[in-house]
Design a protein around this motif. Structure first.
Motif, PDB file in Angstrom:
ATOM      1  N   VAL A  53       0.857  -1.185   0.000  1.00 60.24           N
ATOM      2  CA  VAL A  53       0.000   0.000   0.000  1.00 60.24           C
ATOM      3  C   VAL A  53       0.890   1.231   0.000  1.00 60.24           C
ATOM      4  CG1 VAL A  53      -1.788   1.271   1.232  1.00 60.24           C
ATOM      5  CG2 VAL A  53      -1.777  -1.238   1.289  1.00 60.24           C
ATOM      6  N   THR A  54       0.689   2.087  -0.978  1.00 59.45           N
ATOM      7  CA  THR A  54       1.395   3.367  -1.066  1.00 59.45           C
ATOM      8  C   THR A  54       0.337   4.450  -1.228  1.00 59.45           C
ATOM      9  OG1 THR A  54       3.256   2.266  -2.170  1.00 59.45           O
ATOM     10  CG2 THR A  54       3.168   4.676  -2.275  1.00 59.45           C
ATOM     11  N   GLY A  55       0.158   5.220  -0.179  1.00 58.42           N
ATOM     12  CA  GLY A  55      -0.926   6.207  -0.209  1.00 58.42           C
ATOM     13  C   GLY A  55      -2.256   5.482  -0.316  1.00 58.42           C
ATOM     14  N   SER A  56      -3.008   5.760  -1.380  1.00 64.09           N
ATOM     15  CA  SER A  56      -4.288   5.083  -1.581  1.00 64.09           C
ATOM     16  C   SER A  56      -4.186   3.979  -2.637  1.00 64.09           C
ATOM     17  CB  SER A  56      -5.360   6.093  -1.996  1.00 64.09           C
ATOM     18  OG  SER A  56      -4.997   6.692  -3.226  1.00 64.09           O
ATOM     19  N   HIS A  57      -2.981   3.712  -3.115  1.00 66.86           N
ATOM     20  CA  HIS A  57      -2.772   2.683  -4.136  1.00 66.86           C
ATOM     21  C   HIS A  57      -2.409   1.348  -3.484  1.00 66.86           C
ATOM     22  CE1 HIS A  57      -1.627   0.774  -7.873  1.00 66.86           C
ATOM     23  NE2 HIS A  57      -0.468   0.441  -7.324  1.00 66.86           N
ATOM     24  N   ARG A  58      -3.129   0.307  -3.863  1.00 64.82           N
ATOM     25  CA  ARG A  58      -2.851  -1.046  -3.374  1.00 64.82           C
ATOM     26  C   ARG A  58      -2.448  -1.915  -4.556  1.00 64.82           C
ATOM     27  NH1 ARG A  58      -6.227  -2.487   1.666  1.00 64.82           N
ATOM     28  NH2 ARG A  58      -6.709  -0.421   2.426  1.00 64.82           N
TER      29      ARG A  58
END
Length: 77
Positions: A53-58
């Motif tokens: 998970v990076t920020g809101s990106h999965r």
């Protein structure tokens, strides 16, 4: 990290253990599922997919081997 894990391994008293880093999250009942799979496959080690998970990106990160649901010779995998 390796030193901390090795020290922890010296203290394992159960039949199974799992590495979980401080910034990791594990879904509820995941350990129960992993132990169940160890028993069903009658193996000593499981390698699983995980989500980053990076920020809101999965993103799903697949385990690096294409073989699934079968036990392999450790040196072959």
């Amino acid at each position: 990290l390796a030193t901390a894990r090795n020290q922890g391994l010296e203290r394992v008293e159960g039949d199974a253990f799992c590495f979980l880093d401080g910034d990791d999250w594990m879904q509820p009942r995941r350990l129960e599922v992993l132990v169940s799979r160890l028993r069903e496959l009658d193996c000593d080690f499981l390698r699983t997919d995980h989500v980053t998970v990076t920020g809101s990106h999965r993103a799903l990160v697949r385990a690096p081997h294409p073989w699934r649901e079968r036990v392999l010779v450790p040196r072959a995998a």
